[in-house]
Design a protein around this motif. Structure first.
Motif, PDB file in Angstrom:
ATOM      1  N   UNK A 271     -14.124  -0.601  11.423  1.00 56.71           N
ATOM      2  CA  UNK A 271     -14.147   0.079  10.266  1.00 56.71           C
ATOM      3  C   UNK A 271     -13.695  -0.876   9.142  1.00 56.71           C
ATOM      4  N   UNK A 272     -12.913  -1.878   9.397  1.00 60.85           N
ATOM      5  CA  UNK A 272     -12.591  -2.940   8.479  1.00 60.85           C
ATOM      6  C   UNK A 272     -13.651  -3.747   8.060  1.00 60.85           C
ATOM      7  N   UNK A 273     -14.677  -4.009   9.018  1.00 60.93           N
ATOM      8  CA  UNK A 273     -15.626  -4.794   8.647  1.00 60.93           C
ATOM      9  C   UNK A 273     -16.669  -4.060   8.021  1.00 60.93           C
TER      10      UNK A 273
ATOM     11  N   UNK B  55      -5.370   2.349   5.240  1.00 64.33           N
ATOM     12  CA  UNK B  55      -5.043   0.854   4.878  1.00 64.33           C
ATOM     13  C   UNK B  55      -6.474   0.024   4.492  1.00 64.33           C
ATOM     14  N   UNK B  56      -7.175   0.297   5.649  1.00 64.54           N
ATOM     15  CA  UNK B  56      -8.426  -0.662   5.365  1.00 64.54           C
ATOM     16  C   UNK B  56      -9.314  -0.322   3.894  1.00 64.54           C
TER      17      UNK B  56
ATOM     18  N   UNK C  58       3.478  -2.172   7.125  1.00 64.95           N
ATOM     19  CA  UNK C  58       2.286  -1.263   7.233  1.00 64.95           C
ATOM     20  C   UNK C  58       1.949  -1.046   8.487  1.00 64.95           C
ATOM     21  N   UNK C  59       2.325  -1.995   9.662  1.00 64.67           N
ATOM     22  CA  UNK C  59       1.770  -1.935  10.795  1.00 64.67           C
ATOM     23  C   UNK C  59       1.921  -0.469  11.518  1.00 64.67           C
TER      24      UNK C  59
ATOM     25  N   UNK D 114       0.980  -1.092   0.040  1.00 63.97           N
ATOM     26  CA  UNK D 114      -0.077  -0.086  -0.049  1.00 63.97           C
ATOM     27  C   UNK D 114       0.762   1.207   0.110  1.00 63.97           C
ATOM     28  N   UNK D 115       1.321   1.934  -1.128  1.00 62.88           N
ATOM     29  CA  UNK D 115       2.245   2.999  -1.147  1.00 62.88           C
ATOM     30  C   UNK D 115       1.690   4.083  -0.570  1.00 62.88           C
ATOM     31  N   UNK D 116       0.363   4.298  -0.357  1.00 61.37           N
ATOM     32  CA  UNK D 116      -0.353   5.647  -0.015  1.00 61.37           C
ATOM     33  C   UNK D 116      -0.039   5.592   1.623  1.00 61.37           C
TER      34      UNK D 116
END
Length: 331
Positions: free
Chosen positions: A134-136, A99-100, A82-83, A13-15
């Motif tokens: 948020x992920x869900x 990320x999500x 990315x953590x 995830x470059x962003x």
């Protein structure tokens, strides 16, 4: 027909990296990573990422590689790089949201074949439940977590609300270490990964077992990367400690080996005999195909690696995708 499902595949995830670059703590975290891995490993890893960048970022390149591997479905998780567990609360919230959303967008390009996992900031338990939700809400099936955050083990009571929410929602938790606290002792010959990752897996799972987390939250759906590291093949020593010492069993209600059948493990152990032992101690219905796509420490032919273990037909089918199809609700 059973899908062939790879539960251990990554996306870059470059962003996210653009977001954290230049922020307070970023350079210190990079320096720590460099010390832990050593200059030779960083050089080889950099070349490896550049060569595999398309498969890590481009959906079409990913699908072509999946076809070559004869994999129908991938469970896609962010690269553990990315953590960013060093980030403060404000930045950590931006990281998990970006990320999500980025993983969800990547998977939405081919939803029949790609399912996704997001991130939660383990270093800030106050944000962890919101990050999982948020992920869900983004359509992901759960989140990827490391073996620990700075100063915080997975046994930390502050994380109980995360475990409770994951249990309540049925979210998947993919336990994938990043970095090893043995530090410079492993800074040569890529020991930081070949020794560090299975060590971190074993330590993290031991914290979940011996602290009673799995007793308090028996419905957790945890997938341990790298076959759970050293723990499944050395669980007899843990059982002996539990039977023999009052301190070892003080917070753990059952024999440690019994918890292996409450967890899930990927098949990425790099040895057919170790894979057979993992299936023996955990059960064929608790082992899932995993390749670490597309990194060099993964299996370029995960089905070939599975066949080499010479499991019976029912076990082979379960590991290849029958169990994962149910976990990912592919029906």
């Amino acid at each position: 027909m059973t899908h062939t499902v790879d539960v251990h595949a990554h996306v870059l995830l470059p962003d996210v990296e653009q977001l954290v670059a230049g922020t307070p703590g970023f350079e210190e975290a990079r320096a720590l990573d460099a010390r832990r891995n050593g200059p030779a490993a960083l050089k080889v890893s950099g070349e490896m990422i550049r060569e595999r960048f398309a498969r890590l970022t481009d959906v079409r390149a990913r699908l072509r590689a999946m076809d070559e591997q004869r994999v129908d479905v991938q469970l896609v998780s962010p690269s553990p790089s990315h953590y960013h567990y060093w980030a403060d609360e404000e930045l950590a919230e931006k990281v998990f949201r970006l990320a999500n959303e980025a993983v969800a967008a990547h998977c939405s390009a081919e939803p029949a074949r790609l399912r996704g996992l997001g991130l939660v900031p383990l270093q800030h338990p106050r944000l962890a439940v919101a990050a999982l939700d948020h992920a869900l809400d983004a359509g992901l099936l759960g989140v990827e977590i490391s073996s620990h955050a700075p100063g915080r083990e997975l046994s930390d009571p502050a994380l109980d609300p995360l475990w409770a929410r994951a249990e309540q929602t049925g979210a998947l938790l993919f336990l994938h270490p990043f970095g090893c606290t043995l530090d410079e002792r492993l800074d040569q010959w890529y020991l930081s990964n070949s020794v560090g990752q299975p060590t971190e897996n074993a330590v993290a799972l031991s914290h979940l077992i011996f602290s009673g987390v799995l007793d308090r939250h028996p419905g957790l759906r945890i997938i341990a990367a790298h076959g759970g590291g050293y723990l499944p093949t050395h669980i007899g020593r843990a059982d002996h400690a539990w039977r023999t010492r009052t301190d070892a069993g003080a917070h753990c209600a059952h024999l440690p080996s019994s918890y292996l059948r409450r967890l899930y493990f990927d098949s990425l152990v790099h040895d057919p005999y170790v894979l057979r032992e993992l299936v023996r101690v955990a059960g064929a219905d608790r082992v899932l195909l995993g390749s670490d796509f597309p990194f060099d420490m993964g299996a370029s032919d995960p089905l070939g690696a599975l066949r080499a273990a010479r499991l019976d037909d029912a076990a082979f089918d379960a590991v290849r995708g029958a169990t994962a199809s149910a976990l990912l609700d592919l029906s």
